[in-house]
Motif scaffolding. Structure first.
Motif, mmCIF file in Angstrom:
data_model
loop_
_atom_site.group_PDB
_atom_site.id
_atom_site.type_symbol
_atom_site.label_atom_id
_atom_site.label_comp_id
_atom_site.label_asym_id
_atom_site.label_seq_id
_atom_site.Cartn_x
_atom_site.Cartn_y
_atom_site.Cartn_z
ATOM 1 N N TYR A 38 -5.532 -1.062 1.815
ATOM 2 C CA TYR A 38 -4.988 -0.075 0.892
ATOM 3 C C TYR A 38 -5.906 0.087 -0.303
ATOM 4 C CZ TYR A 38 -1.793 2.050 -2.506
ATOM 5 O OH TYR A 38 -1.234 2.878 -3.434
ATOM 6 N N PRO A 39 -6.130 1.249 -0.824
ATOM 7 C CA PRO A 39 -5.489 2.536 -0.551
ATOM 8 C C PRO A 39 -5.985 3.243 0.715
ATOM 9 C CG PRO A 39 -6.621 2.501 -2.693
ATOM 10 C CD PRO A 39 -6.993 1.272 -2.003
ATOM 11 N N ALA A 40 -7.225 2.974 1.161
ATOM 12 C CA ALA A 40 -7.756 3.686 2.322
ATOM 13 C C ALA A 40 -8.823 2.840 2.983
ATOM 14 C CB ALA A 40 -8.353 5.030 1.904
ATOM 15 N N GLY A 49 -4.099 9.239 9.070
ATOM 16 C CA GLY A 49 -4.841 9.662 7.873
ATOM 17 C C GLY A 49 -5.685 10.873 8.202
ATOM 18 N N LEU A 108 -4.712 5.819 6.130
ATOM 19 C CA LEU A 108 -3.826 5.600 4.979
ATOM 20 C C LEU A 108 -2.565 4.859 5.405
ATOM 21 C CD1 LEU A 108 -4.098 9.253 3.575
ATOM 22 C CD2 LEU A 108 -5.444 7.267 2.866
ATOM 23 N N SER A 151 -7.917 11.591 -4.761
ATOM 24 C CA SER A 151 -6.887 10.575 -5.009
ATOM 25 C C SER A 151 -6.192 10.302 -3.674
ATOM 26 C CB SER A 151 -5.871 11.077 -6.041
ATOM 27 O OG SER A 151 -5.114 12.138 -5.454
ATOM 28 N N ARG A 152 -5.323 9.296 -3.647
ATOM 29 C CA ARG A 152 -4.623 9.033 -2.398
ATOM 30 C C ARG A 152 -3.746 10.232 -2.026
ATOM 31 N NH1 ARG A 152 -0.855 6.214 0.580
ATOM 32 N NH2 ARG A 152 -1.801 4.872 2.152
ATOM 33 N N ASP A 153 -3.142 10.871 -3.037
ATOM 34 C CA ASP A 153 -2.312 12.049 -2.763
ATOM 35 C C ASP A 153 -3.154 13.193 -2.198
ATOM 36 O OD1 ASP A 153 0.041 10.856 -3.431
ATOM 37 O OD2 ASP A 153 0.020 11.528 -5.534
ATOM 38 N N THR A 190 -9.796 6.525 -6.807
ATOM 39 C CA THR A 190 -10.218 7.726 -6.079
ATOM 40 C C THR A 190 -11.271 7.342 -5.050
ATOM 41 O OG1 THR A 190 -11.887 8.176 -7.762
ATOM 42 C CG2 THR A 190 -9.833 9.472 -7.895
#
Ligand SMILES: Nc1nc2c(c(=O)[nH]1)N[C@H]1C(S)=C(S)[C@@H](COP(=O)(O)O)O[C@H]1N2
Ligand SMILES: [Mo]
Length: 430
Positions: A406-408, A345, A393, A315-317, A302
């Protein structure tokens, strides 16, 4: 001063004669004050350009509290740093050429005439030494060869820049009369005879015209047969300048491609090639090298966004569910290479708004990476509120590669690559 006549004085004369002969034997049509001025101007310009762009790069990374930076044009830092590295590389042929031209001056007789003369020579020694170290460690840095020197690059490069610029100012001050005299090209007739003084033979008082600094330049004896004809001298000077010009142009052509796309095809020495790496973007440091493979791939990753006692976890979602924006921005590394890419993103400012951060707040970004100078980054409000600043993203239409953060990761306009933090872990108001 004492007037010892015998031993020491005799030795002194012998030494002076030696130095004098040395300088005479080194005389060459290219070794003229005019040539020193021509190369000195270019070198001075290159140093000042490097200093200005270096200050900009330094303060972007370590701003003073009152500093605010331009975020447009988005390529501002890219071009500034590209110029910094390219001008630094061109200093090599310029400085070698300049040292060649003034080399005979090393054998001045007497070596030290007075205290001011001592200071002048000492400042030049410092200037030459500092400049050579400065451009050498700069070059090594663009090739990421930090391991070759046992001191921290940034602090050393920063401190030396003041030594170089300070001693340059002293040098220009001392040589001002000479520079002024030779700033403009002299008519051919006069130019062919102007050369570095051989100092006048010891004992024989100099009858030659005294140079404007009182001694540096005079008319050299034009003994027939000993010196090249004016035409030959001109050819030789042109050849010398052409050599330096070709060397400079070749170095620019073979390295500047890392910073300037038009020259990419010729990029032989520049350590990064455009379009290579995942999603067509070079990698500065891999996830493996940064030791984040496990944490960055963790399913429960997260991003923590904090404003005082208000914290939110994304979260990525969650981040993907926010309004997504697409921006074209370059990664512009301090080491000189740069590469444009398309990033996608949520906006940084939307995240800031979600935790109720005001318009003037600074943020600190922390990476999953531990114990690294890249692990923590701070960002002023001009970048936080900019519509182009994203928590990226995606890169070039792909899910961000693990090696690209990744993830961000952070991506913002007109910032050095070092501040485009990969593998984000948290963002907090400071
Ligand atoms: N966490 C972390 N972020 C980082 C780095 C790093 O080593 N660790 N390198 C930085 C540097 S110096 C540059 S130039 C860019 C390069 O991004 P890229 O590897 O995706 O091209 O990432 C920046 N972000
Ligand atoms: Mo970088």
């Amino acid at each position: 001063m004492t007037t010892q006549r015998e031993g020491p004085a005799g030795l002194n004369v012998t030494m002076q004669r030696l130095l004098h002969d040395m300088r005479r034997s080194l005389a060459s049509p290219s070794r003229t004050p005019r040539m020193a001025t021509v190369l000195g101007r270019l070198l001075g310009l290159a140093f000042v350009v490097c200093f200005a762009t270096g200050l900009y790069s330094h303060f972007l990374q370590d701003p003073l509290p009152w500093m605010h930076f331009a975020t447009r044009p988005t390529w501002l830092y890219q071009v500034s740093q590209g110029i910094h590295i390219t001008a630094g590389i061109v200093c090599f042929p310029l400085i070698l050429g300049k040292l060649y031209v003034v080399f005979p001056e090393l054998f001045q007789s007497p070596p030290v005439r007075s205290f001011p003369h001592f200071l002048e020579r000492a400042s030049i020694a410092l200037f030459v030494a500092a400049s050579l170290v400065q451009i050498t460690i700069g070059l090594l840095n663009t090739f990421q060869l930090y391991a070759l020197f046992p001191f921290p690059f940034r602090q050393t490069h920063w401190a030396l820049s003041f030594v170089v610029i300070g001693s340059l100012a002293i040098h220009i001050g001392v040589k001002l009369p000479v520079i002024a005299k030779h700033w403009r090209k002299k008519p051919e007739r006069v130019a062919r005879q102007l050369t570095f003084s051989t100092g006048g033979a010891p004992k024989a008082p100099a009858t030659a015209t005294r140079g404007v600094t009182g001694r540096v330049f005079a008319w050299i004896d034009q003994t027939p047969g000993q010196h090249p004809s004016p035409a030959d001298a001109r050819t030789s000077r042109r050849g010398f300048l052409a050599t330096i010009a070709v060397a400079s142009a070749a170095l620019v052509a073979l390295t500047a491609g890392q910073s300037f796309r038009v020259l990419d095809f010729a990029n032989a020495f520049g350590p990064r090639k455009m379009g290579t790496g995942p999603s067509g973007v070079p990698i500065n440091r891999t996830a493996e090298a940064a030791d984040v493979l496990t944490t960055a791939n963790a399913a429960n990753w997260t991003l923590t966004v904090t404003n005082g006692d208000r914290s939110m976890l994304f979260s990525r979602d969650d981040l993907l569910a926010m309004q997504q924006y697409t921006v074209r921005l370059p990664i512009a590394c301090v080491e000189g290479w740069s590469q444009w890419a398309t990033w996608r993103g949520p906006r940084m400012r939307d995240l800031a708004d979600l935790v109720g951060a005001g318009p003037d707040v600074y943020f600190r970004a922390t990476s999953l990476e531990q114990d690294s100078i890249y692990a923590v980054m701070e960002m002023g409000p001009e970048f936080v509120r900019d519509e182009l600043t994203l928590v990226a993203l995606e890169l070039n239409g792909d899910v961000l590669d693990i090696d690209h953060g990744y993830p961000a990761r952070m991506i913002a306009p007109a910032r050095p690559g070092v501040l485009q933090t990969k593998w984000l872990s948290s963002l907090e108001v400071i």
